[in-house]
Write a protein that holds these residues in place. Structure first.
Motif, short mmCIF file in Angstrom:
data_model
loop_
_atom_site.label_atom_id
_atom_site.label_comp_id
_atom_site.label_asym_id
_atom_site.label_seq_id
_atom_site.Cartn_x
_atom_site.Cartn_y
_atom_site.Cartn_z
N LEU A 128 39.78 92.67 -30.03
CA LEU A 128 39.12 93.35 -28.79
C LEU A 128 38.56 92.43 -27.77
N LEU A 129 38.45 91.25 -28.12
CA LEU A 129 37.55 90.15 -27.42
C LEU A 129 38.60 89.28 -26.80
N LYS A 130 38.13 88.85 -25.56
CA LYS A 130 38.85 87.89 -24.68
C LYS A 130 38.87 86.43 -25.38
N ASN A 131 37.71 85.85 -25.74
CA ASN A 131 37.66 84.84 -26.72
C ASN A 131 36.80 85.11 -27.90
N ALA A 132 37.41 84.88 -29.02
CA ALA A 132 36.86 85.03 -30.13
C ALA A 132 36.29 83.97 -30.77
N THR A 133 34.82 83.87 -31.15
CA THR A 133 34.05 82.52 -31.56
C THR A 133 33.64 83.01 -32.92
N ILE A 134 33.28 82.05 -33.82
CA ILE A 134 32.92 82.14 -35.09
C ILE A 134 31.87 80.88 -35.12
N SER A 135 30.73 81.02 -35.67
CA SER A 135 29.66 80.00 -35.64
C SER A 135 30.07 79.24 -36.83
N PHE A 136 29.70 77.81 -37.18
CA PHE A 136 30.11 76.96 -38.04
C PHE A 136 29.48 77.71 -39.54
N SER A 137 28.27 78.24 -39.60
CA SER A 137 27.78 78.73 -41.01
C SER A 137 28.46 80.02 -41.43
N GLU A 138 29.05 80.80 -40.42
CA GLU A 138 29.92 82.11 -40.60
C GLU A 138 31.14 81.59 -41.04
N CYS A 139 31.71 80.56 -40.58
CA CYS A 139 33.02 79.95 -41.02
C CYS A 139 33.07 79.51 -42.44
N ILE A 140 31.90 78.86 -42.90
CA ILE A 140 31.85 78.28 -44.13
C ILE A 140 31.71 79.63 -45.07
N VAL A 141 30.96 80.66 -44.67
CA VAL A 141 30.76 81.96 -45.70
C VAL A 141 32.15 82.44 -45.71
N GLN A 142 32.87 82.60 -44.73
CA GLN A 142 34.25 83.11 -44.84
C GLN A 142 35.26 82.26 -45.70
N VAL A 143 35.19 80.90 -45.58
CA VAL A 143 35.82 80.25 -46.47
C VAL A 143 35.53 80.37 -47.98
N PHE A 144 34.28 80.44 -48.31
CA PHE A 144 33.52 80.62 -49.69
C PHE A 144 34.10 82.08 -50.25
N SER A 145 34.04 83.18 -49.42
CA SER A 145 34.19 84.65 -49.74
C SER A 145 35.87 84.71 -49.95
N PHE A 146 36.59 84.33 -49.05
CA PHE A 146 38.04 84.21 -49.06
C PHE A 146 38.64 83.69 -50.11
N HIS A 147 38.09 82.46 -50.56
CA HIS A 147 38.72 81.75 -51.69
C HIS A 147 38.08 82.33 -52.92
N PHE A 148 36.99 82.77 -52.72
CA PHE A 148 36.25 83.29 -54.33
C PHE A 148 37.01 84.56 -54.63
N PHE A 149 37.26 85.68 -53.79
CA PHE A 149 37.99 86.88 -54.15
C PHE A 149 39.49 86.47 -54.27
N GLY A 150 39.94 85.72 -53.42
CA GLY A 150 41.50 85.22 -53.69
C GLY A 150 41.67 84.81 -55.13
N CYS A 151 40.65 83.59 -55.58
CA CYS A 151 40.93 82.89 -56.95
C CYS A 151 40.93 84.31 -57.97
N LEU A 152 39.68 85.03 -57.85
CA LEU A 152 39.50 86.10 -58.78
C LEU A 152 40.65 87.10 -58.82
#
Length: 310
Positions: free
Chosen positions: A84-108
Protein backbone atom coordinates in the motif's frame (compact mmCIF):
# COMPACT_ATOMS: atom_id res chain seq x y z
CA UNK A 1 28.92 -7.99 15.96
CA UNK A 2 27.99 -5.07 13.69
CA UNK A 3 30.88 -3.73 11.59
CA UNK A 4 31.16 -0.24 10.03
CA UNK A 5 27.43 -0.05 9.45
CA UNK A 6 26.31 3.31 8.07
CA UNK A 7 22.93 1.99 6.93
CA UNK A 8 20.03 2.44 9.36
CA UNK A 9 17.23 1.23 7.08
CA UNK A 10 16.61 -0.66 3.85
CA UNK A 11 14.20 0.02 1.00
CA UNK A 12 12.16 -3.03 0.00
CA UNK A 13 11.12 -3.00 -3.66
CA UNK A 14 8.58 -5.78 -3.10
CA UNK A 15 7.12 -7.83 -5.92
CA UNK A 16 6.37 -4.83 -8.12
CA UNK A 17 6.57 -1.04 -8.22
CA UNK A 18 3.54 -0.62 -10.47
CA UNK A 19 0.64 1.00 -8.49
CA UNK A 20 -2.04 -1.14 -10.15
CA UNK A 21 -0.12 -4.37 -9.63
CA UNK A 22 0.52 -3.36 -6.02
CA UNK A 23 -3.25 -3.33 -5.44
CA UNK A 24 -3.47 -6.80 -6.97
CA UNK A 25 -0.64 -7.97 -4.68
CA UNK A 26 -2.43 -6.48 -1.66
CA UNK A 27 -5.76 -8.18 -2.44
CA UNK A 28 -4.29 -11.52 -3.50
CA UNK A 29 -1.93 -12.02 -0.60
CA UNK A 30 -4.36 -10.68 1.99
CA UNK A 31 -6.74 -13.46 0.88
CA UNK A 32 -3.85 -15.96 0.92
CA UNK A 33 -2.79 -14.92 4.41
CA UNK A 34 -6.31 -15.02 5.83
CA UNK A 35 -6.74 -18.46 4.22
CA UNK A 36 -3.48 -19.60 5.83
CA UNK A 37 -4.59 -18.41 9.26
CA UNK A 38 -8.04 -19.99 8.92
CA UNK A 39 -6.77 -23.34 7.60
CA UNK A 40 -4.02 -23.76 10.17
CA UNK A 41 -6.23 -22.49 13.01
CA UNK A 42 -8.82 -25.13 12.10
CA UNK A 43 -6.19 -27.88 12.21
CA UNK A 44 -4.73 -26.64 15.51
CA UNK A 45 -8.19 -26.36 17.11
CA UNK A 46 -9.35 -29.73 15.75
CA UNK A 47 -6.28 -31.60 17.00
CA UNK A 48 -6.43 -29.89 20.41
CA UNK A 49 -10.14 -30.67 20.94
CA UNK A 50 -10.46 -34.11 19.30
CA UNK A 51 -9.63 -37.21 21.35
CA UNK A 52 -9.52 -39.26 18.13
CA UNK A 53 -6.47 -37.31 16.93
CA UNK A 54 -4.18 -38.17 19.82
CA UNK A 55 -1.55 -40.14 17.90
CA UNK A 56 2.03 -38.84 17.40
CA UNK A 57 1.31 -38.04 13.74
CA UNK A 58 -1.27 -35.44 14.77
CA UNK A 59 0.98 -34.16 17.55
CA UNK A 60 3.56 -33.38 14.86
CA UNK A 61 0.86 -32.01 12.53
CA UNK A 62 -0.19 -29.62 15.31
CA UNK A 63 3.35 -28.24 15.52
CA UNK A 64 3.61 -28.09 11.71
CA UNK A 65 0.46 -25.96 11.54
CA UNK A 66 1.76 -23.79 14.38
CA UNK A 67 5.10 -23.26 12.60
CA UNK A 68 3.27 -22.58 9.30
CA UNK A 69 1.16 -19.90 10.99
CA UNK A 70 4.19 -18.21 12.57
CA UNK A 71 6.31 -18.61 9.41
CA UNK A 72 3.67 -16.88 7.29
CA UNK A 73 3.02 -14.21 9.94
CA UNK A 74 6.65 -13.07 10.06
CA UNK A 75 6.46 -12.27 6.32
CA UNK A 76 2.91 -11.74 5.01
CA UNK A 77 1.59 -8.83 7.17
CA UNK A 78 4.55 -6.56 6.34
CA UNK A 79 4.47 -7.57 2.67
CA UNK A 80 0.73 -6.81 2.48
CA UNK A 81 1.13 -3.47 4.28
CA UNK A 82 4.14 -2.51 2.13
CA UNK A 83 2.10 -3.02 -1.04
CA UNK A 84 0.00 0.00 0.00
CA UNK A 85 3.07 2.24 0.32
CA UNK A 86 4.85 4.13 -2.43
CA UNK A 87 8.24 3.54 -0.77
CA UNK A 88 8.44 0.64 1.68
CA UNK A 89 11.29 0.79 4.19
CA UNK A 90 12.43 -1.48 7.00
CA UNK A 91 14.85 -0.49 9.74
CA UNK A 92 18.10 -2.39 10.22
CA UNK A 93 16.93 -3.88 13.54
CA UNK A 94 13.55 -4.91 12.07
CA UNK A 95 15.39 -6.52 9.17
CA UNK A 96 17.52 -8.56 11.57
CA UNK A 97 14.42 -9.63 13.52
CA UNK A 98 12.75 -10.75 10.28
CA UNK A 99 15.83 -12.75 9.27
CA UNK A 100 15.81 -14.49 12.65
CA UNK A 101 12.08 -15.27 12.75
CA UNK A 102 11.95 -16.27 9.06
CA UNK A 103 14.79 -18.78 9.47
CA UNK A 104 13.63 -19.95 12.90
CA UNK A 105 10.14 -21.00 11.79
CA UNK A 106 11.33 -22.15 8.36
CA UNK A 107 13.93 -24.42 9.96
CA UNK A 108 11.35 -25.61 12.51
CA UNK A 109 9.05 -26.64 9.67
CA UNK A 110 11.89 -28.63 8.09
CA UNK A 111 12.61 -30.47 11.34
CA UNK A 112 8.90 -31.18 11.94
CA UNK A 113 8.58 -32.63 8.41
CA UNK A 114 11.55 -34.90 9.19
CA UNK A 115 9.89 -36.02 12.44
CA UNK A 116 6.65 -36.75 10.57
CA UNK A 117 8.61 -38.94 8.15
CA UNK A 118 10.23 -40.79 11.06
CA UNK A 119 6.78 -41.31 12.60
CA UNK A 120 5.39 -42.76 9.36
CA UNK A 121 8.46 -44.99 8.94
CA UNK A 122 8.06 -46.48 12.42
CA UNK A 123 4.27 -46.82 12.05
CA UNK A 124 4.49 -48.66 8.72
CA UNK A 125 7.79 -50.53 8.94
CA UNK A 126 7.82 -51.36 12.67
CA UNK A 127 4.13 -51.40 13.68
CA UNK A 128 4.60 -53.79 16.64
CA UNK A 129 7.09 -51.43 18.29
CA UNK A 130 5.35 -48.18 17.33
CA UNK A 131 3.82 -47.29 20.70
CA UNK A 132 7.12 -48.01 22.46
CA UNK A 133 9.37 -46.09 20.05
CA UNK A 134 7.03 -43.14 19.45
CA UNK A 135 5.83 -42.61 23.01
CA UNK A 136 4.51 -39.21 24.05
CA UNK A 137 7.67 -38.55 26.05
CA UNK A 138 9.87 -39.31 23.03
CA UNK A 139 7.72 -37.14 20.74
CA UNK A 140 7.87 -34.27 23.22
CA UNK A 141 11.67 -34.48 23.42
CA UNK A 142 11.97 -34.65 19.61
CA UNK A 143 9.84 -31.53 19.15
CA UNK A 144 11.82 -29.72 21.88
CA UNK A 145 15.06 -30.62 20.06
CA UNK A 146 13.53 -29.27 16.83
CA UNK A 147 12.78 -25.92 18.52
CA UNK A 148 16.28 -25.70 20.00
CA UNK A 149 17.91 -26.70 16.70
CA UNK A 150 15.89 -24.02 14.87
CA UNK A 151 17.06 -21.43 17.38
CA UNK A 152 20.70 -22.44 16.84
CA UNK A 153 20.28 -22.24 13.06
CA UNK A 154 18.60 -18.82 13.07
CA UNK A 155 21.14 -17.49 15.57
CA UNK A 156 23.90 -18.48 13.13
CA UNK A 157 22.08 -16.53 10.40
CA UNK A 158 21.93 -13.47 12.63
CA UNK A 159 25.66 -13.75 13.33
CA UNK A 160 26.33 -13.81 9.58
CA UNK A 161 24.00 -10.84 8.96
CA UNK A 162 25.57 -8.73 11.72
CA UNK A 163 29.06 -9.49 10.43
CA UNK A 164 28.26 -7.78 7.11
CA UNK A 165 29.28 -4.11 6.78
CA UNK A 166 26.78 -1.88 4.95
CA UNK A 167 28.16 1.49 3.92
CA UNK A 168 26.08 2.73 1.00
CA UNK A 169 23.50 0.86 -1.10
CA UNK A 170 20.34 0.03 0.85
CA UNK A 171 17.80 -1.04 -1.80
CA UNK A 172 16.70 -4.68 -1.46
CA UNK A 173 15.06 -6.07 -4.60
CA UNK A 174 12.81 -8.38 -2.61
CA UNK A 175 9.71 -8.36 -0.40
CA UNK A 176 11.60 -9.57 2.70
CA UNK A 177 14.94 -9.35 4.46
CA UNK A 178 17.09 -12.42 3.95
CA UNK A 179 20.81 -13.11 3.80
CA UNK A 180 20.94 -13.65 0.03
CA UNK A 181 19.74 -10.13 -0.90
CA UNK A 182 21.72 -8.63 2.00
CA UNK A 183 24.92 -10.17 0.63
CA UNK A 184 24.41 -8.11 -2.54
CA UNK A 185 24.49 -4.87 -0.52
CA UNK A 186 27.50 -5.60 1.71
CA UNK A 187 30.57 -3.47 0.95
CA UNK A 188 33.02 -6.33 1.41
CA UNK A 189 33.93 -9.65 -0.16
CA UNK A 190 31.09 -12.04 0.75
CA UNK A 191 32.61 -15.27 -0.59
CA UNK A 192 33.26 -16.78 2.86
CA UNK A 193 29.89 -15.60 4.20
CA UNK A 194 28.13 -17.19 1.25
CA UNK A 195 30.00 -20.46 1.86
CA UNK A 196 28.82 -20.38 5.48
CA UNK A 197 25.28 -19.66 4.29
CA UNK A 198 25.33 -22.62 1.91
CA UNK A 199 26.87 -24.88 4.57
CA UNK A 200 24.13 -23.83 7.02
CA UNK A 201 20.82 -23.21 5.25
CA UNK A 202 21.77 -25.06 2.08
CA UNK A 203 22.99 -28.14 3.93
CA UNK A 204 19.91 -28.28 6.16
CA UNK A 205 17.59 -28.09 3.14
CA UNK A 206 19.50 -30.59 0.99
CA UNK A 207 20.32 -33.17 3.67
CA UNK A 208 16.78 -33.07 5.07
CA UNK A 209 15.27 -33.43 1.59
CA UNK A 210 17.48 -36.44 0.76
CA UNK A 211 16.67 -38.04 4.13
CA UNK A 212 12.95 -37.47 3.62
CA UNK A 213 12.83 -38.88 0.09
CA UNK A 214 14.96 -41.87 1.11
CA UNK A 215 12.70 -42.62 4.09
CA UNK A 216 9.55 -42.38 1.99
CA UNK A 217 11.12 -44.63 -0.65
CA UNK A 218 11.71 -47.24 2.07
CA UNK A 219 8.14 -46.79 3.34
CA UNK A 220 6.60 -47.16 -0.14
CA UNK A 221 8.75 -50.26 -0.79
CA UNK A 222 7.61 -51.86 2.48
CA UNK A 223 3.91 -51.36 1.60
CA UNK A 224 4.09 -54.42 -0.65
CA UNK A 225 3.75 -56.61 2.44
CA UNK A 226 0.62 -54.85 3.72
CA UNK A 227 -3.05 -55.59 3.03
CA UNK A 228 -4.87 -53.66 0.31
CA UNK A 229 -6.70 -51.55 2.91
CA UNK A 230 -3.50 -50.84 4.85
CA UNK A 231 -1.66 -49.98 1.63
CA UNK A 232 -4.36 -47.53 0.61
CA UNK A 233 -4.38 -45.70 3.95
CA UNK A 234 -0.59 -45.54 4.26
CA UNK A 235 -0.19 -44.49 0.62
CA UNK A 236 -2.69 -41.65 1.05
CA UNK A 237 -0.79 -40.34 4.08
CA UNK A 238 2.63 -40.67 2.42
CA UNK A 239 1.56 -38.98 -0.81
CA UNK A 240 0.30 -35.94 1.11
CA UNK A 241 3.59 -35.76 3.03
CA UNK A 242 5.70 -36.14 -0.14
CA UNK A 243 3.69 -33.40 -1.88
CA UNK A 244 4.40 -30.98 0.99
CA UNK A 245 8.10 -31.93 1.00
CA UNK A 246 8.55 -31.28 -2.74
CA UNK A 247 6.65 -27.97 -2.68
CA UNK A 248 8.68 -26.69 0.28
CA UNK A 249 12.16 -28.07 -0.37
CA UNK A 250 12.35 -27.54 -4.14
CA UNK A 251 12.40 -23.71 -3.95
CA UNK A 252 14.49 -23.74 -0.74
CA UNK A 253 17.26 -25.80 -2.33
CA UNK A 254 17.22 -23.56 -5.41
CA UNK A 255 17.64 -20.40 -3.29
CA UNK A 256 20.14 -21.56 -0.64
CA UNK A 257 22.51 -23.96 -2.41
CA UNK A 258 24.02 -21.69 -5.04
CA UNK A 259 26.62 -18.88 -5.20
CA UNK A 260 25.68 -15.38 -4.03
CA UNK A 261 23.82 -14.41 -7.19
CA UNK A 262 20.25 -13.20 -7.59
CA UNK A 263 17.84 -13.91 -10.43
CA UNK A 264 14.68 -12.06 -11.43
CA UNK A 265 12.67 -15.22 -10.65
CA UNK A 266 13.93 -15.47 -7.04
CA UNK A 267 11.03 -13.48 -5.59
CA UNK A 268 8.42 -15.62 -7.34
CA UNK A 269 10.16 -18.85 -6.33
CA UNK A 270 10.41 -17.65 -2.72
CA UNK A 271 6.63 -17.18 -2.71
CA UNK A 272 6.21 -20.96 -2.95
CA UNK A 273 7.81 -21.74 0.40
CA UNK A 274 7.16 -18.46 2.26
CA UNK A 275 3.45 -17.98 1.49
CA UNK A 276 2.35 -20.86 -0.75
CA UNK A 277 3.28 -23.84 1.42
CA UNK A 278 1.66 -22.55 4.65
CA UNK A 279 -1.57 -22.05 2.67
CA UNK A 280 -1.46 -25.40 0.87
CA UNK A 281 -0.46 -27.57 3.86
CA UNK A 282 -3.87 -27.41 5.61
CA UNK A 283 -5.63 -28.29 2.34
CA UNK A 284 -3.35 -31.26 1.71
CA UNK A 285 -3.60 -32.63 5.24
CA UNK A 286 -7.38 -32.22 5.48
CA UNK A 287 -8.52 -33.19 1.98
CA UNK A 288 -6.38 -36.37 1.97
CA UNK A 289 -6.97 -37.35 5.61
CA UNK A 290 -10.31 -38.91 6.49
CA UNK A 291 -9.66 -38.80 10.25
CA UNK A 292 -9.04 -35.05 10.22
CA UNK A 293 -12.14 -34.42 8.08
CA UNK A 294 -14.32 -36.49 10.43
CA UNK A 295 -12.91 -34.71 13.48
CA UNK A 296 -13.57 -31.32 11.85
CA UNK A 297 -17.18 -32.31 11.08
CA UNK A 298 -17.68 -33.38 14.70
CA UNK A 299 -16.16 -30.11 15.94
CA UNK A 300 -18.39 -28.10 13.62
CA UNK A 301 -21.54 -30.08 14.58
CA UNK A 302 -20.78 -29.58 18.29
CA UNK A 303 -20.36 -25.84 17.63
CA UNK A 304 -23.75 -25.71 15.87
CA UNK A 305 -25.43 -27.66 18.69
CA UNK A 306 -23.94 -25.40 21.38
CA UNK A 307 -24.97 -22.29 19.43
CA UNK A 308 -28.50 -23.72 19.03
CA UNK A 309 -28.89 -24.22 22.79
CA UNK A 310 -28.14 -20.58 23.57
Amino acid sequence: MQLNNNVTEFILLGLTQDPVRKKIVFTTFLIFYLGTLLGNFLIITTIKTSKALGSPMYFFLFHLSLSDTCFSTCIAPRMIADSLLKNATISFSECIVQVFSFHFFGCLEIFILVLMAVDRYVAICKPLHYTTIMSYQVCGVLVAVAWVGSCVHSSAQIFLALSLPFCGPNVIDHYLCDLQPLLQLACTDTYVTNLLLVSNSGAICTVSFVMLMFSYAIILHSLRNHSAEGRKKALSTCISHITVVILFFGPCIFIYTRPATTFSMDKMIALFYTLGTPLINPLIYTLRNAEVKIAMRLLWSKKLVSDGKR
